[in-house]
Design a protein around this motif. Structure first.
Motif, mmCIF file in Angstrom:
data_model
loop_
_atom_site.group_PDB
_atom_site.id
_atom_site.type_symbol
_atom_site.label_atom_id
_atom_site.label_comp_id
_atom_site.label_asym_id
_atom_site.label_seq_id
_atom_site.Cartn_x
_atom_site.Cartn_y
_atom_site.Cartn_z
ATOM 1 N N ARG A 23 -11.551 -0.439 11.393
ATOM 2 C CA ARG A 23 -11.868 0.558 10.371
ATOM 3 C C ARG A 23 -10.640 1.406 10.059
ATOM 4 O O ARG A 23 -10.394 1.767 8.903
ATOM 5 N N LEU A 24 -9.845 1.721 11.099
ATOM 6 C CA LEU A 24 -8.600 2.466 10.890
ATOM 7 C C LEU A 24 -7.684 1.700 9.936
ATOM 8 O O LEU A 24 -7.124 2.283 8.996
ATOM 9 N N VAL A 25 -7.526 0.403 10.155
ATOM 10 C CA VAL A 25 -6.649 -0.393 9.302
ATOM 11 C C VAL A 25 -7.125 -0.355 7.858
ATOM 12 O O VAL A 25 -6.340 -0.150 6.929
ATOM 13 N N GLY A 26 -8.421 -0.497 7.650
ATOM 14 C CA GLY A 26 -8.968 -0.474 6.304
ATOM 15 C C GLY A 26 -8.794 0.858 5.609
ATOM 16 O O GLY A 26 -8.722 0.918 4.368
ATOM 17 N N ASN A 27 -8.705 1.932 6.395
ATOM 18 C CA ASN A 27 -8.588 3.274 5.806
ATOM 19 C C ASN A 27 -7.141 3.717 5.581
ATOM 20 O O ASN A 27 -6.912 4.763 4.960
ATOM 21 N N LEU A 28 -6.173 2.969 6.071
ATOM 22 C CA LEU A 28 -4.777 3.390 5.937
ATOM 23 C C LEU A 28 -4.362 3.644 4.487
ATOM 24 O O LEU A 28 -3.654 4.627 4.215
ATOM 25 N N PRO A 29 -4.784 2.811 3.508
ATOM 26 C CA PRO A 29 -4.389 3.098 2.114
ATOM 27 C C PRO A 29 -4.961 4.406 1.572
ATOM 28 O O PRO A 29 -4.464 4.922 0.558
ATOM 29 N N LYS A 30 -5.976 4.945 2.248
ATOM 30 C CA LYS A 30 -6.564 6.203 1.797
ATOM 31 C C LYS A 30 -5.740 7.413 2.231
ATOM 32 O O LYS A 30 -5.867 8.487 1.642
ATOM 33 N N VAL A 31 -4.929 7.235 3.279
ATOM 34 C CA VAL A 31 -4.210 8.392 3.826
ATOM 35 C C VAL A 31 -2.696 8.229 3.769
ATOM 36 O O VAL A 31 -1.962 9.189 3.999
ATOM 37 N N LEU A 32 -2.222 7.013 3.481
ATOM 38 C CA LEU A 32 -0.781 6.763 3.432
ATOM 39 C C LEU A 32 -0.417 6.085 2.108
ATOM 40 O O LEU A 32 -1.271 5.441 1.485
ATOM 41 N N PRO A 33 0.825 6.195 1.686
ATOM 42 C CA PRO A 33 1.259 5.548 0.426
ATOM 43 C C PRO A 33 1.487 4.047 0.625
ATOM 44 O O PRO A 33 2.605 3.539 0.465
ATOM 45 N N VAL A 34 0.430 3.338 0.994
ATOM 46 C CA VAL A 34 0.522 1.899 1.266
ATOM 47 C C VAL A 34 -0.676 1.189 0.662
ATOM 48 O O VAL A 34 -1.689 1.806 0.324
ATOM 49 N N TYR A 35 -0.551 -0.129 0.530
ATOM 50 C CA TYR A 35 -1.700 -0.965 0.190
ATOM 51 C C TYR A 35 -1.666 -2.203 1.082
ATOM 52 O O TYR A 35 -0.620 -2.567 1.646
ATOM 53 N N LEU A 36 -2.817 -2.859 1.248
ATOM 54 C CA LEU A 36 -2.960 -3.982 2.166
ATOM 55 C C LEU A 36 -2.989 -5.304 1.418
ATOM 56 O O LEU A 36 -3.625 -5.424 0.370
ATOM 57 N N THR A 37 -2.318 -6.293 1.980
ATOM 58 C CA THR A 37 -2.443 -7.674 1.535
ATOM 59 C C THR A 37 -2.665 -8.530 2.779
ATOM 60 O O THR A 37 -2.583 -8.040 3.912
ATOM 61 N N ARG A 38 -2.960 -9.797 2.578
ATOM 62 C CA ARG A 38 -3.150 -10.705 3.710
ATOM 63 C C ARG A 38 -2.199 -11.894 3.551
ATOM 64 O O ARG A 38 -2.106 -12.483 2.472
ATOM 65 N N ASN A 39 -1.495 -12.259 4.619
ATOM 66 C CA ASN A 39 -0.570 -13.391 4.532
ATOM 67 C C ASN A 39 -1.289 -14.711 4.814
ATOM 68 O O ASN A 39 -2.499 -14.731 5.088
ATOM 69 N N LYS A 40 -0.566 -15.810 4.769
ATOM 70 C CA LYS A 40 -1.174 -17.130 4.934
ATOM 71 C C LYS A 40 -1.733 -17.342 6.331
ATOM 72 O O LYS A 40 -2.625 -18.177 6.537
#
Length: 335
Positions: free
Chosen positions: A302-319
């Protein structure tokens, strides 16, 4: 087949077969046909699986056998056939265990332990009492092995984190192996954290000797309460530091991960040890972004999923299925 109807010779034959399968399956050139034959042997009798599991325990214990003991003339034929010391160790352990007085001889010579424990935690913190009376608390997704030898008590922290309350015995030191190093004590309270090849030892009570080279059986750097030692595989010596009043190293014992203004580069090893696949950084610059907060160790996803809400980042997934943190570029400045 009724196990009680088996003769002593039948049992010995199964034990010998289990030992040979254990040695063969660990070899790098074991073929698919041999794996299939092993599966057929395993399914032929429930006792086969029991004996094979026992041999696996001996195999893991062989990791702890000292090289001088293995290099002795106990099993010269096996030594000529095998190419690695670990094979010698397993062969020695199996041979000694097969002899009527083998266990006693192995114990007296310091080659074999008289007790062995394998402890593993999954999604809960686990508390256990070792055979010597020492206590250990395992963090989530942690694993260790304990062997009691005549001259010392040995623990290998395979992964994760453990807090030890060691029963004092000045004649019987307690040694924790992690990565390429070791922590040596006679009676104290301390914490060992391991992620990949990184290790951090935090002393709470008593004193310990920490060495980044486990082959140095007598040396090490002494810690007193309030000190930490950090190292990773290949380090010449550990890095020593003083803890501070707000140190959060032991917060996991309350089910918490506390990140106190850490860079993502510093925080990721603490986060990743709770994840099935490690969280990655898209580039080095993202590692400088700082993070704070108190998180439930059972809910790190849940922490990982919430990181874009509190930091200037976005999530992607690699191969490979890893989540990757990417920096959100700031808007261009207006001239």
């Amino acid at each position: 087949m009724n196990h009680t109807s088996l003769s002593a010779d039948d049992h010995d034959a199964i034990t010998d077969a289990a030992a040979q399968w254990c040695l063969r399956l660990q070899a790098g050139d074991c073929t698919a046909a041999e794996h299939q034959a092993f599966g057929q042997w395993l399914a032929a009798n429930p006792l086969h699986a029991q004996e094979y599991q026992a041999m696996l325990e001996i195999w893991h214990t062989a990791d702890h056998l000292s090289r001088p003991a293995v290099a002795s003339n106990v099993i010269t034929h096996s030594e000529r056939r095998r190419s690695t010391w670990r094979h010698y160790a397993l062969a020695t352990a199996i041979a000694l265990a097969a002899l009527p007085a083998g266990a006693w001889i192995g114990w007296e010579q310091g080659w074999l332990p008289n007790s062995y424990q394998h402890l593993e935690s999954t999604n809960t913190i686990t508390h256990a009492v070792l055979e010597d009376g020492s206590e250990v608390e395992l963090n989530l997704a942690s694993e260790l092995r304990y062997s009691n030898y005549k001259g010392e008590r040995r623990v290998t922290l395979i992964k994760g984190e453990a807090f030890f309350k060691v029963r004092h015995d000045s004649q019987h030191p307690f040694i924790v192996h992690a990565a390429n190093g070791q922590t040596r004590v006679t009676g104290t309270q301390f914490n060992v954290w391991k992620y990949e090849d990184r290790v951090k030892v935090t002393l709470v009570e008593g004193s310990v000797l920490v060495d980044s080279n486990s082959q140095d059986t007598e040396g090490g750097y002494r810690l007193v309460p309030g000190m930490q030692a950090s190292y990773q595989a290949g380090d010449y010596e550990p890095h020593l530091s003083q803890t501070y009043a707000q140190d959060t190293s032991l917060s996991w014992r309350n089910g918490k991960l506390i990140l106190d203004n850490l860079s993502l580069e510093q925080a990721l090893p603490q986060i990743n040890r709770y994840l099935e696949k490690p969280l990655l950084l898209a580039d080095e610059s993202i590692g400088n972004i700082r993070i704070s907060g108190v998180y439930d160790t059972a809910q790190i996803n849940r922490l990982v999923g919430n990181l874009p809400k509190v930091l200037p980042v976005y999530l992607t997934r690699n191969k490979q299925g890893n989540m990757v943190l990417n920096r959100i570029s700031p808007p261009p400045s207006r001239g």
